[in-house]
Design a protein around this motif. Sequence first.
Motif, PDB file in Angstrom:
ATOM      1  N   ASN A 149      15.096  30.947   4.149  1.00 12.41           N
ATOM      2  CA  ASN A 149      15.002  31.259   3.212  1.00 12.41           C
ATOM      3  C   ASN A 149      16.162  31.686   2.232  1.00 12.41           C
ATOM      4  O   ASN A 149      17.228  31.118   3.004  1.00 12.41           O
ATOM      5  CB  ASN A 149      14.464  32.962   4.171  1.00 12.41           C
ATOM      6  CG  ASN A 149      15.246  33.899   2.939  1.00 12.41           C
ATOM      7  OD1 ASN A 149      16.364  34.275   2.346  1.00 12.41           O
ATOM      8  ND2 ASN A 149      14.349  35.382   3.101  1.00 12.41           N
ATOM      9  N   PRO A 150      16.519  31.533   1.545  1.00 14.04           N
ATOM     10  CA  PRO A 150      18.070  31.243   0.487  1.00 14.04           C
ATOM     11  C   PRO A 150      18.760  32.181   0.773  1.00 14.04           C
ATOM     12  O   PRO A 150      19.980  31.764   1.024  1.00 14.04           O
ATOM     13  CB  PRO A 150      17.605  30.909  -1.014  1.00 14.04           C
ATOM     14  CG  PRO A 150      15.892  31.376  -1.158  1.00 14.04           C
ATOM     15  CD  PRO A 150      14.988  31.646  -0.007  1.00 14.04           C
ATOM     16  N   LEU A 151      18.767  33.241   0.943  1.00 16.93           N
ATOM     17  CA  LEU A 151      19.317  34.541   1.627  1.00 16.93           C
ATOM     18  C   LEU A 151      20.236  34.319   2.332  1.00 16.93           C
ATOM     19  O   LEU A 151      21.481  34.376   3.297  1.00 16.93           O
ATOM     20  CB  LEU A 151      18.609  35.730   0.780  1.00 16.93           C
ATOM     21  CG  LEU A 151      18.452  36.166  -0.380  1.00 16.93           C
ATOM     22  CD1 LEU A 151      17.270  37.394   0.039  1.00 16.93           C
ATOM     23  CD2 LEU A 151      19.096  35.815  -1.184  1.00 16.93           C
ATOM     24  N   ASP A 152      19.183  33.917   4.103  1.00 16.19           N
ATOM     25  CA  ASP A 152      20.092  33.734   5.032  1.00 16.19           C
ATOM     26  C   ASP A 152      20.302  32.388   4.860  1.00 16.19           C
ATOM     27  O   ASP A 152      21.877  32.684   5.665  1.00 16.19           O
ATOM     28  CB  ASP A 152      18.749  32.818   5.924  1.00 16.19           C
ATOM     29  CG  ASP A 152      17.883  35.016   6.322  1.00 16.19           C
ATOM     30  OD1 ASP A 152      18.116  36.268   5.934  1.00 16.19           O
ATOM     31  OD2 ASP A 152      16.583  34.808   6.959  1.00 16.19           O
ATOM     32  N   THR A 153      20.455  31.665   3.954  1.00 22.09           N
ATOM     33  CA  THR A 153      21.228  30.110   4.506  1.00 22.09           C
ATOM     34  C   THR A 153      22.554  30.763   3.385  1.00 22.09           C
ATOM     35  O   THR A 153      23.856  30.220   4.208  1.00 22.09           O
ATOM     36  CB  THR A 153      20.401  29.579   3.022  1.00 22.09           C
ATOM     37  OG1 THR A 153      19.416  28.785   3.693  1.00 22.09           O
ATOM     38  CG2 THR A 153      21.483  27.982   2.817  1.00 22.09           C
ATOM     39  N   LEU A 154      23.032  31.265   2.374  1.00 17.78           N
ATOM     40  CA  LEU A 154      23.925  31.672   1.834  1.00 17.78           C
ATOM     41  C   LEU A 154      24.696  32.551   2.842  1.00 17.78           C
ATOM     42  O   LEU A 154      25.466  32.061   2.838  1.00 17.78           O
ATOM     43  CB  LEU A 154      23.543  32.717   0.357  1.00 17.78           C
ATOM     44  CG  LEU A 154      23.288  32.010  -0.987  1.00 17.78           C
ATOM     45  CD1 LEU A 154      22.568  33.470  -1.979  1.00 17.78           C
ATOM     46  CD2 LEU A 154      24.438  31.249  -0.909  1.00 17.78           C
ATOM     47  N   ALA A 155      24.244  33.881   3.617  1.00 17.74           N
ATOM     48  CA  ALA A 155      25.141  34.969   4.329  1.00 17.74           C
ATOM     49  C   ALA A 155      25.336  33.920   5.081  1.00 17.74           C
ATOM     50  O   ALA A 155      26.554  34.249   6.742  1.00 17.74           O
ATOM     51  CB  ALA A 155      23.917  35.629   5.363  1.00 17.74           C
ATOM     52  N   ALA A 156      24.473  32.653   5.426  1.00 15.80           N
ATOM     53  CA  ALA A 156      25.402  31.712   7.126  1.00 15.80           C
ATOM     54  C   ALA A 156      26.874  31.600   6.919  1.00 15.80           C
ATOM     55  O   ALA A 156      27.602  30.884   7.242  1.00 15.80           O
ATOM     56  CB  ALA A 156      24.038  31.295   7.514  1.00 15.80           C
ATOM     57  N   ALA A 157      26.853  31.199   5.617  1.00 14.92           N
ATOM     58  CA  ALA A 157      27.994  30.198   4.695  1.00 14.92           C
ATOM     59  C   ALA A 157      29.054  31.402   4.441  1.00 14.92           C
ATOM     60  O   ALA A 157      29.560  30.584   4.101  1.00 14.92           O
ATOM     61  CB  ALA A 157      27.134  28.859   3.745  1.00 14.92           C
TER      62      ALA A 157
END
Length: 228
Positions: A115-123
């Motif tokens: 999920n691209p939203l999860d990738t962003l949130a993690a960074a």
Amino acid sequence: MRHAPDALMIFAAGFGTRMRAMTANRPKPLIPVAGKPLIDHALAFAEEAAIPRVVVNAHYLSSQITQYLSDRDVTVIEEQPDLLDTGGGLKNAASLLSADPVFTLNSDAVWAGPNPLDTLAAAWDPEVMDALLLQIPISRAHGRQTGGDFDMDGEGRLTRSGDYVYSGAQIIKTDLVAQIPDTVFSLNRVWTDIAAEQRLFGTVYPGHWCDVGHPDGIAEAERMLARV
């Protein structure tokens, strides 16, 4: 995840001019790809990431999008009579998003991977970042018809031109958007201001991505999805 946003803006207001006849009678977000409309691919990420507030803007044939989403837990803003561009659209939606920062996601792309939203949130790190843009190396940017958008240094700071493609997904602080006095403007203008303060960052998406903003992108996206 450090202060991950709890609101998402999905951009769905464009004319879809590159899609030619396919958008003569329907807006681009309702064009089917791999068995479901483009807007559903974006909304699936919001549901999976449990984003509580989702706002979708619409302009071209906007009533079709409003009707299609009428039974969903999302808010549709019909931008009429003028198209506000990405920055103006986000500024116009700020009161409904009720959050700072927010996710934004373009509706004309398909993803294969996490999920691209999860990738962003993690960074995301709000102490050093005002915007975090999800980047795709050109080698994994399917359907891309031009070169890259950004270069990224060892700490993730972005500068213009390079081998990374902006994927259409980001986290951005909305107070910086609200400071722009104009009604119609691109988020590129905000990114330029943020970059000047060394607070424009990127993170790399580990999967594959396809631009579905042109007719060939549909078949390309479906081939990409079939391989994963």
